[in-house]
Write an enzyme that holds these catalytic residues in place. Sequence first.
Site, short mmCIF file in Angstrom:
data_model
loop_
_atom_site.label_atom_id
_atom_site.label_comp_id
_atom_site.label_asym_id
_atom_site.label_seq_id
_atom_site.Cartn_x
_atom_site.Cartn_y
_atom_site.Cartn_z
N SER A 138 38.46 28.14 -56.92
CA SER A 138 38.65 29.59 -56.91
C SER A 138 38.81 30.02 -55.46
O SER A 138 37.90 29.85 -54.66
CB SER A 138 37.43 30.25 -57.56
OG SER A 138 37.51 31.65 -57.46
N LYS A 164 42.77 28.93 -58.81
CA LYS A 164 42.58 30.34 -59.19
C LYS A 164 42.69 31.20 -57.95
O LYS A 164 42.02 30.93 -56.94
CB LYS A 164 41.22 30.47 -59.87
CG LYS A 164 40.68 31.86 -60.04
CD LYS A 164 39.59 31.86 -61.10
CE LYS A 164 38.32 32.52 -60.64
NZ LYS A 164 37.27 32.50 -61.67
N LYS A 166 42.14 34.89 -56.38
CA LYS A 166 41.54 36.21 -56.59
C LYS A 166 42.59 37.26 -56.21
O LYS A 166 43.28 37.10 -55.19
CB LYS A 166 40.29 36.36 -55.72
CG LYS A 166 39.14 35.47 -56.16
CD LYS A 166 38.53 35.98 -57.46
CE LYS A 166 37.27 35.20 -57.81
NZ LYS A 166 36.63 35.73 -59.03
N ASP A 191 42.48 36.00 -60.95
CA ASP A 191 41.24 36.65 -61.42
C ASP A 191 41.09 37.96 -60.67
O ASP A 191 41.04 37.98 -59.44
CB ASP A 191 40.03 35.73 -61.15
CG ASP A 191 38.72 36.30 -61.69
OD1 ASP A 191 38.72 37.38 -62.30
OD2 ASP A 191 37.68 35.63 -61.49
N GLU A 216 42.60 36.41 -65.51
CA GLU A 216 41.18 36.58 -65.83
C GLU A 216 40.73 38.00 -65.53
O GLU A 216 40.96 38.52 -64.45
CB GLU A 216 40.38 35.56 -65.00
CG GLU A 216 38.89 35.53 -65.31
CD GLU A 216 38.16 34.43 -64.52
OE1 GLU A 216 38.82 33.48 -64.04
OE2 GLU A 216 36.93 34.52 -64.39
N ASP A 241 35.96 37.09 -68.67
CA ASP A 241 34.78 36.59 -67.96
C ASP A 241 33.68 37.64 -68.16
O ASP A 241 32.90 37.55 -69.13
CB ASP A 241 35.16 36.38 -66.48
CG ASP A 241 33.99 36.02 -65.56
OD1 ASP A 241 32.84 36.03 -66.02
OD2 ASP A 241 34.22 35.75 -64.36
N LYS A 265 30.14 31.37 -68.36
CA LYS A 265 29.16 31.17 -67.29
C LYS A 265 27.81 31.31 -67.97
O LYS A 265 27.48 32.39 -68.46
CB LYS A 265 29.31 32.24 -66.21
CG LYS A 265 30.61 32.19 -65.44
CD LYS A 265 30.71 33.34 -64.46
CE LYS A 265 32.00 33.26 -63.66
NZ LYS A 265 32.24 34.51 -62.89
N GLY A 293 32.13 29.60 -62.36
CA GLY A 293 31.12 29.37 -61.33
C GLY A 293 30.71 30.67 -60.68
O GLY A 293 31.41 31.68 -60.78
O1 OSB Z 1 34.76 35.96 -61.24
O2 OSB Z 1 34.64 33.88 -61.45
C1 OSB Z 1 34.35 34.90 -60.82
C2 OSB Z 1 32.35 33.99 -57.68
C3 OSB Z 1 31.48 35.06 -57.60
C4 OSB Z 1 31.59 36.06 -58.53
C5 OSB Z 1 32.56 35.99 -59.55
C6 OSB Z 1 33.40 34.91 -59.64
C7 OSB Z 1 33.31 33.91 -58.67
C8 OSB Z 1 34.21 32.75 -58.60
C9 OSB Z 1 33.68 31.53 -57.88
O3 OSB Z 1 35.36 32.77 -59.00
C10 OSB Z 1 33.85 30.27 -58.63
C11 OSB Z 1 33.06 29.16 -57.97
O4 OSB Z 1 31.79 29.16 -58.04
O5 OSB Z 1 33.68 28.29 -57.38
MG MG Z 2 35.91 35.69 -62.97
#
Ligand code: OSB
Ligand code: MG
Length: 374
Positions: A138, A164, A166, A191, A216, A241, A265, A293
């Site tokens: 991510s 992924k 952001k 995401d 996402e 999510d 999660k 994660g």
């Molecule tokens: O939306 O998946 C998410 C990290 C913090 C808060 C929200 C998210 C995330 C990540 C990190 O996408 C994923 C990882 O732990 O590598």
């Molecule tokens: Mg997410």
Amino acid sequence: MIRLERVVLREIRLPLKEPFRISSGVVEDRRILLLELHTSDGVRSWSECVAGEKPNYSPETIDTAWLALHAWLAPKLLGELLEGPADAHARMESDVRGHRMAKAALEMGLWGLLAEQEGVSLAQLLGGTQERIPVGVSLGIQATPEALVERAAAAAAAGYHKIKLKIEPGREIAFVAAVRDALPDAELMVDANNAYTLEDAGVLVQLDDFDLMMIEQPLESEDLVRHAELQRRLRTPLCLDESITSVNRLEDMLRLGSGRIVNIKPGRVGGFTSSLAIHDMARANDVPVWCGGMLESGVGRAYNVALASLPGFTLPGDVSPSARYWARDIVTPEWTMDANGMVTVPRDVPGLGVQVDEDRIDDLTVRTEVLRAD
Ligand code: OSB
Ligand code: MG
């Protein structure tokens, strides 16, 4: 049967190698809440609460979780003869609303204790079937498309099975287009962490051009009806999510058509009992799931890897290796990814499958509280 004698809460500080930016905020130094659980017959296990520093992902934070554990949750379980994690889950659900990440830290810790007690790995205890998990990465929001392309290209070269990106309003089309241009064959997804509204559908529809695996959580977590309306206008599958906080929210998603993929999660849904119910319902309905994660330390990662070994987890999880996040993790061996982009599920060691480095945790601890039955 299991009786919790003592739970030790600890806050550690663990600096990320590089700041992680999502649409609603940035984190540089993680404040991580670790739990050390003790049974009355001397079995011990560690767990991690995934609540963040600020309430920008969900309403919970490390500080609200600490309060919930101290004031309402640990007192419901300490000293009681528990049938197991599902019993603990039911007791915590009975009269404490929300606070799912705090509940999950205790409930998952009980799974860790049971695995230790029975001499089996967490994955075995859960019914995991996969020996290796394909890993996704991510990537946080970057200042420029060029900076994002550089990171995405490095991730593809490292062997990640899913990249992924952001996104947030104004930082999506040019960024995703640049990455798709540089990596025509990569498995890409985005995401948004709630950053859009239905008014932005025009922009989100343009993402259909980039052959993404999924988009996402584009809209607010409570917007299941609006996600359904958006999904009808998109070719790309939506993945939820934040919206999926329980198995009932998954049922809502299925009935309304709010999405076609689920990021599970365990912290977000209150633990493994709830994760298993979501996994089973998704599987029965041919909805692929993957393990998300929350920038966990190696302790939380052990739980995620075990969960991701269940058969319905058919898409790569956000279970990146320790070195992606930290100069040094708090477990040995650290979590690694092989050249084929896979993480191996520990099977031969009882419990979490990694050693918790307690000296290092002592060095990193800034706050401790011991909770006992009164
Ligand atoms: O939306 O998946 C998410 C990290 C913090 C808060 C929200 C998210 C995330 C990540 C990190 O996408 C994923 C990882 O732990 O590598
Ligand atoms: Mg997410």
